[in-house]
Design a protein around this motif. Structure first.
Motif, mmCIF file in Angstrom:
data_model
loop_
_atom_site.group_PDB
_atom_site.id
_atom_site.type_symbol
_atom_site.label_atom_id
_atom_site.label_comp_id
_atom_site.label_asym_id
_atom_site.label_seq_id
_atom_site.Cartn_x
_atom_site.Cartn_y
_atom_site.Cartn_z
ATOM 1 N N ALA A 183 0.803 -1.218 0.000
ATOM 2 C CA ALA A 183 0.000 0.000 0.000
ATOM 3 C C ALA A 183 0.837 1.268 0.000
ATOM 4 N N HIS A 184 1.971 1.260 0.664
ATOM 5 C CA HIS A 184 2.770 2.482 0.780
ATOM 6 C C HIS A 184 3.651 2.722 -0.444
ATOM 7 N N GLY A 185 3.747 1.794 -1.291
ATOM 8 C CA GLY A 185 4.625 1.962 -2.443
ATOM 9 C C GLY A 185 6.075 1.652 -2.081
ATOM 10 N N THR A 186 6.931 1.855 -3.059
ATOM 11 C CA THR A 186 8.358 1.591 -2.852
ATOM 12 C C THR A 186 9.016 2.818 -2.228
ATOM 13 N N SER A 234 6.580 11.078 -2.958
ATOM 14 C CA SER A 234 6.073 11.947 -1.893
ATOM 15 C C SER A 234 6.616 11.429 -0.568
ATOM 16 N N PRO A 235 6.622 12.282 0.457
ATOM 17 C CA PRO A 235 7.178 11.842 1.746
ATOM 18 C C PRO A 235 6.478 10.589 2.262
ATOM 19 N N ASP A 236 7.265 9.689 2.797
ATOM 20 C CA ASP A 236 6.726 8.432 3.327
ATOM 21 C C ASP A 236 6.548 8.576 4.835
ATOM 22 N N PRO A 237 5.363 8.252 5.329
ATOM 23 C CA PRO A 237 5.116 8.456 6.766
ATOM 24 C C PRO A 237 5.820 7.442 7.668
ATOM 25 N N ARG A 238 6.361 6.388 7.073
ATOM 26 C CA ARG A 238 6.945 5.331 7.925
ATOM 27 C C ARG A 238 8.322 5.736 8.448
ATOM 28 N N ASP A 239 8.582 5.310 9.669
ATOM 29 C CA ASP A 239 9.921 5.548 10.205
ATOM 30 C C ASP A 239 10.803 4.348 9.824
ATOM 31 N N TRP A 240 12.041 4.435 10.237
ATOM 32 C CA TRP A 240 13.010 3.418 9.836
ATOM 33 C C TRP A 240 12.616 2.020 10.321
ATOM 34 N N ASP A 241 12.196 1.966 11.556
ATOM 35 C CA ASP A 241 11.824 0.653 12.104
ATOM 36 C C ASP A 241 10.651 0.043 11.340
ATOM 37 N N GLN A 242 9.694 0.866 10.980
ATOM 38 C CA GLN A 242 8.538 0.344 10.238
ATOM 39 C C GLN A 242 8.954 -0.143 8.854
ATOM 40 N N LEU A 243 9.846 0.594 8.255
ATOM 41 C CA LEU A 243 10.310 0.177 6.923
ATOM 42 C C LEU A 243 11.052 -1.155 6.990
ATOM 43 N N VAL A 244 11.907 -1.269 7.969
ATOM 44 C CA VAL A 244 12.682 -2.508 8.089
ATOM 45 C C VAL A 244 11.771 -3.676 8.421
ATOM 46 N N ALA A 245 10.762 -3.393 9.246
ATOM 47 C CA ALA A 245 9.837 -4.466 9.624
ATOM 48 C C ALA A 245 9.047 -4.969 8.425
ATOM 49 N N ALA A 246 8.896 -4.123 7.426
ATOM 50 C CA ALA A 246 8.120 -4.522 6.243
ATOM 51 C C ALA A 246 8.909 -5.411 5.297
ATOM 52 N N LEU A 247 10.174 -5.581 5.591
ATOM 53 C CA LEU A 247 10.997 -6.423 4.712
ATOM 54 C C LEU A 247 10.578 -7.883 4.859
ATOM 55 N N PRO A 248 10.257 -8.565 3.753
ATOM 56 C CA PRO A 248 9.830 -9.965 3.873
ATOM 57 C C PRO A 248 11.001 -10.863 4.273
ATOM 58 N N ASP A 249 10.645 -11.986 4.839
ATOM 59 C CA ASP A 249 11.700 -12.911 5.254
ATOM 60 C C ASP A 249 11.970 -13.976 4.207
ATOM 61 N N HIS A 464 5.758 -8.213 -0.566
ATOM 62 C CA HIS A 464 5.906 -6.782 -0.767
ATOM 63 C C HIS A 464 7.295 -6.355 -0.314
ATOM 64 N N PHE A 465 7.965 -5.665 -1.196
ATOM 65 C CA PHE A 465 9.302 -5.169 -0.866
ATOM 66 C C PHE A 465 9.213 -3.670 -0.621
#
Lengths: 474, 336
Positions: A183-186, A234-249, A464-465
C-alpha cells in the motif's frame, strides 16, 4: 560585481562549518546597526548543517536605563556563545553607531580568539548560502534489497549515491528493480552511516510498477536528494523501524537458480493427457514468473510398457533438458500436439514407465551438480515393480526399482519431489506419496501457485518489498 | 469298421464343479491345449455339436485372441469325451496281443450362472435361492454329479480371498448329492462313492505361488525345460489348507472339512493347477522368479489377456487320475 569581503567571509564561514564536528556548535554573532543577531550552526546525525538565529535590538539590550554594565551582560547573553572562542565568529557590520562598536568590544573581550569578519550586508543570506553549499561530510547511500540466494532470504544493504565531499548538483545513475511494494509503495530511503547502523536521512515513496528502472539521483542540497526516472515521489510516513519491519523474510521468487524437471505421463485417455500437459505448462509458467532467468527446465514424457515384443513401446522421451522456460514450453507444445500415446493392449493399462523416467532423471541429474532441483511428476498410474510382487503389476522390463531411484534422488543435495496425481491423495497409489514427497496435488483441484510455492519455485503469497532491489544484471 | 469312439458311451463320467468364475471354462480350453502338447494319444472330443463348438470357441479364444473366456451367464450343459490311446489286450496262449478299444472318459460340465447354489452373496447373472430344491437347473447339476463317479472340484483361492463364497457354493449341492446317494444305497462306507480331484486354481498368481514357496511346497520337474515350479499332489493338500486361512469369510476351512466328511480319503486328491501357467521369456526359455505373471490385466472395459505362451499346469493330470481310479474300480477298457 565581485565583493571581496563577501567572498572572504563566505570562505571563512564555510571553513568553520567544514571544521565543525558532530557535537560542536558554531556561533556567529553579528553586531549590526540596529542590534545583535546570533546564528548558531550545528550538524545533525547525518552531518547535515542546521542553523538557527535570534536577535536583540539595542533598546532590548539597554532598556530604559541606558548603557551600563548590565547592558554588557545582556549583549554577551544574547550571543550565548560558549567559552571556547574557537567556535565563535564575530561579524561586524559597517556602522558608525557607537553602541555597535561598544558591543563588539565587549564580545571581542569575551572571546579574544574569535575571528572577526567585516561585512557591508547582513550576514544571514551568506550563512544560508554556505549551509546550502556545504559539501557532504558523510556518504549518502540508497537503501536497497539484495536477494541473497545463499542466505535464502532478502537482506538490506545500501548503494552509494554521493561520496564524501559531494556538493549540491552532483548526479548519479543507479539501476534498480522494483517489486510489488504494498500500500505504501516503494520507499527510496537515503541513509548515512555512522558506525554499524545506518541513519535515515530522507525517505520518499511512490507506487512503482514492478520492473527495472534507470534512476538518476541528484543532490539538491545537504539532506535533500531528488530522484528522476520514477513516478512522482512523496514523503513516506513510515519511520526506519517500520520500513525494516516490512521487509519480507523470503524472496519474491525461488531462492535462486533452480532446475525444474517436469515428467508427464502421456498415456491414457486423451483429455486426461491434455489436462496433465496443461498443468505442466502452468507450473513451468508459474515458476518462470517467480524465477525468471534463474529457472532451467527439463521436460520428459513417459507412457506405458509394452509386454509384446512385436509392439515396441514408446520409450521415455527427454523433450527438453536444462533449457529456458520458453524452449521447454515449445517442447511441451509438441507433446500437446502429439496427444496421448500407446492405448490398449499390449500396453499395460494399470501402470506406467515411472521407474524408467526416474532412472533417466537420476542418471542425467548427477550427484555432483549442486543446482537445486525440483522433480515434478504429473500422471496417475503407479510405477512397475522391479520384480513380480503381490501388486500383480507386471515387473519393469528393465528391472528398474522405483524405490531405489527415489531414494537416490532424495540423497541428492537440494532435490525436492512433487507430484500432480490423477487421483486425490487419499486414493493415490502409495508410490505417488513418495514421488510427491514434498507436495502431492490432485490433477483436478491443483492450486498451481500453491504447489509451486510448496516446492520453493515461487513465494507462497505475494511478497511486498518496501525498498527497491539492486538490479543484479548491472 | 471301427465305431466312432466319440459316439460310444464313455466308460466313466467326470463332472466339473466349482463356484462361478472359478475357471471351469478356462480349464476345459486349457485341457485341449495341454493334451495337444503331450506326446501320448489323449484327446478331447465333443460328444455333441454344441459341446464341440463350445470347446473350439473357447480354445481359439485362449490361443489366438488371448482373451479369457467369459464366465457363463446362462445355464449350459456340455459333454465331452476324453479319449485315450488304445489298450492292448494280452493274447492268450502266446497269441499276439490285440489292440483294444481306446479308453473313454466322459466329462460333463454344467456351466451355470453363479448363485445356482450359492447364498446370493455375489450373484453372477441369475437369481439365487437359499437351497438347491425345486429349480430344474439345480436338479440338472445334481443329476450330473449323481451320474458321475468322478468330480473335478475347482477351488479358486483368489476368489475365496475376495468373496469367501466357496463353501456357500459347495454346501447345498453336496448335501443334496449325499441325500440322493443315501437313498440309492450308495453310501455304503459312510462316504460318497465319488472320487474327487480338488484343483486349487490360479497357481500362477503371485499370491498363490508365494504361499507355496513360503511353505516350501515347490519342486521342479527335472525334465521340464522351462523349470516351472510345481506342487506335487502330496503337497497340494497343505497348500489348499494354507490358502484356506486367508478366506474372506473364514469359511474356507469348512470346505476342507466337508471334503473329508463326504469323501473317502483314498478318493480325494489335490492338484495345484494353472490353466495359463507361468510366463516364460521366449529368449531365455526359462522360468524367471522376477517375472512370471502370464496375464496382462485389461482396461476397465476389457478382459484380461494372456501375455505369452500357455503352459498349463496340472490340467490333464486330474482327469487322468480320475480316469485311472475309476477304471480300477470298474474296469472297462482300462486307462493307461
Amino acid at each position: 560585481m565581485p565583493e571581496p569581503d563577501r567572498d572572504l567571509n563566505r570562505k571563512a564561514i564555510a571553513q568553520a562549518l567544514a571544521d565543525l564536528a558532530d557535537t560542536d556548535r558554531l556561533t556567529l554573532v553579528e553586531v549590526a546597526a540596529d542590534g545583535v543577531v546570533t546564528f548558531l550552526l550545528h550538524r545533525d546525525d547525518n552531518g547535515r548543517p542546521h542553523g538557527r538565529s535570534w536577535s536583540a535590538t539595542w533598546p532590548d539590550l539597554a532598556g530604559e536605563r541606558g548603557w551600563d554594565a548590565r547592558t554588557r551582560e545582556a549583549v554577551l547573553r544574547t550571543a550565548r556563545a560558549s567559552s571556547s572562542s574557537a567556535d565563535v565568529i564575530l561579524v561586524a557590520a559597517s556602522s558608525a553607531d557607537p553602541r555597535a562598536e561598544q558591543a563588539l568590544a565587549w564580545l571581542r573581550a569575551a572571546h579574544p580568539a574569535a575571528q572577526v569578519l567585516r561585512t557591508e550586508a547582513p550576514i544571514a543570506a551568506l550563512i544560508r548560502e554556505v549551509i546550502a553549499d556545504d559539501p557532504l561530510t558523510r556518504s549518502y547511500e540508497l537503501v536497497v534489497v539484495l536477494a541473497d540466494s545463499a542466505a535464502g532470504r532478502p537482506r538490506l544493504t545500501s548503494r552509494q549515491l554521493f561520496p564524501l565531499g559531494s556538493r549540491p548538483g552532483a548526479r548519479t545513475r543507479v539501476a534498480l528493480r522494483c517489486e510489488a511494494a504494498g500500500a505504501h509503495g516503494t520507499a527510496f530511503a537515503v541513509v548515512t552511516w555512522q558506525g554499524p547502523k545506518p541513519r535515515l536521512l530522507s525517505v520518499q515513496s511512490a507506487p512503482v510498477a514492478p520492473g527495472r528502472y534507470e534512476v538518476t539521483a541528484e543532490l539538491v542540497r545537504p539532506g535533500r536528494v531528488r530522484f528522476t526516472g520514477l513516478p512522482a515521489l512523496s514523503p513516506d510516513p513510515r519511520d526506519w523501524d517500520q520500513l525494516v519491519a516490512a521487509l519480507p523474510d523470503r524472496p519474491a521468487g525461488g531462492a535462486g537458480p533452480t532446475h525444474l524437471v517436469c515428467a508427464v505421463e502421456v498415456c491414457g485417455a486423451d483429455d486426461q493427457v491434455a489436462e496433465r500437459l496443461s498443468r505442466a505448462r502452468q507450473m513451468i509458467s508459474s515458476a518462470s514468473g517467480g524465477l525468471g532467468d534463474l529457472l532451467r527446465v527439463s521436460l520428459l514424457a513417459y507412457a506405458a510398457h509394452s509386454y509384446d515384443l512385436s509392439a515396441p513401446e514408446f520409450p521415455v522421451r527427454v523433450a527438453a533438458w536444462e533449457t529456458g522456460a520458453g524452449e521447454a514450453l515449445n517442447a511441451l507444445g509438441a507433446l500437446e500436439e502429439q496427444g496421448a500415446v500407446a492405448r490398449g493392449y499390449p500396453y499395460h493399462p494399470h501402470a506406467a514407465q515411472l521407474e524408467d523416467m526416474l532412472a533417466v532423471v537420476v542418471e542425467r541429474l548427477g550427484r555432483a551438480d549442486p543446482t537445486p532441483a525440483v522433480i515434478l511428476t504429473v500422471g496417475g498410474r503407479p510405477p512397475h515393480p522391479a520384480r513380480t510382487d503381490q501388486s500383480r503389476i507386471l515387473p519393469c522390463p528393465h528391472r528398474h526399482d522405483w524405490r531405489k531411484l527415489i531414494t537416490a534422488l532424495g540423497q541428492r543435495q537440494s532435490t525436492v519431489l512433487g507430484a500432480i496425481c490423477d487421483q486425490p491423495a487419499d486414493q493415490a497409489h502409495q508410490a505417488w506419496h513418495r514421488i510427491g514427497a514434498a507436495a502431492l496435488a490432485h490433477l483436478e483441484a491443483v492450486d498451481v501457485r500453491g504447489l509451486a510455492a510448496d516446492l520453493g519455485l515461487v513465494a507462497p503469497s505475494p511478497v511486498h518489498f518496501p525498498f527497491p532491489l539492486l538490479d543484479e544484471t548491472e | 469298421m471301427q465305431p466312432d469312439p466319440s459316439r460310444e458311451r464313455p466308460d466313466h463320467n467326470i463332472a466339473m464343479w466349482g463356484a462361478p468364475g472359478s475357471g471351469k471354462t478356462t480349464l476345459l480350453a486349457a485341457l485341449f491345449i495341454a493334451l495337444t502338447k503331450r506326446d501320448d494319444d489323449w484327446k478331447i472330443i465333443g460328444s455333441d455339436p454344441a459341446s464341440s463348438d463350445y470347446l473350439i470357441e473357447k480354445t481359439n479364444a485362449l490361443l489366438r485372441g488371448k482373451l479369457f473366456p467369459e464366465a457363463s451367464m446362462a445355464l449350459e450343459r456340455y459333454h465331452w469325451t476324453l479319449i485315450g490311446p488304445a489298450v492292448r489286450k494280452p493274447g492268450f496262449w502266446g497269441r499276439k496281443a490285440k489292440p483294444g478299444p481306446p479308453a473313454r472318459i466322459g466329462i460333463g460340465m454344467i456351466d451355470a450362472p453363479g448363485g445356482l447354489f450359492g447364498t446370493g452373496r455375489r450373484p453372477a447373472g441369475g437369481p439365487s435361492a437359499p437351497d438347491g430344491s425345486g429349480d430344474p437347473r439345480r436338479q440338472e447339476l445334481l443329476d450330473n454329479l449323481e451320474q458321475s463317479r468322478g468330480i473335478v472340484f475347482l477351488y479358486d483361492p483368489i476368489r475365496e480371498f475376495t468373496f469367501g463364497d466357496a463353501f456357500d457354493h459347495m454346501h447345498a449341492p453336496l448335501t443334496r448329492l449325499a441325500e440322493r446317494m443315501l437313498a440309492a444305497g450308495e453310501f455304503a462306507d459312510g462316504k460318497l462313492p465319488h472320487h474327487i480331484a480338488v484343483c486349487v486354481t490360479k497357481f500362477d498368481d503371485p499370491r498363490v505361488l508365494e504361499t507355496a514357496e513360503r511353505r516350501r511346497l515347490l519342486s521342479v520337474d527335472i525334465d521340464d525345460p522351462y523349470r516351472l515350479p510345481r506342487v506335487t499332489s502330496e503337497d497340494a493338500r497343505e497348500l489348499f489348507h494354507e490358502l484356506c486361512q486367508v478366506s474372506a469369510s473364514g469359511n474356507a476351512d469348512m470346505v476342507l472339512k466337508s471334503l473329508d466328511q463326504f469323501f473317502h480319503p483314498d478318493r480325494i486328491r489335490f492338484f495345484a493347477t494353472s490353466s495359463i501357467g507361468f510366463y516364460v521369456d521366449r529368449r531365455t526359455k526359462r522360468f524367471d522368479w522376477d517375472d512370471f505373471q502370464n496375464m496382462v490385466p485389461g482396461e476397465a472395459d476389457e478382459d484380461s489377456r494372456i501375455r505369452g505362451r500357455l503352459h498349463p499346469i496340472n490340467v490333464v493330470e486330474p482327469m487322468l487320475w480320475l480316469g485311472q481310479r475309476l477304471a480300477a474300480i470298474r474296469p472297462a477298457t482300462g486307462v493307461s
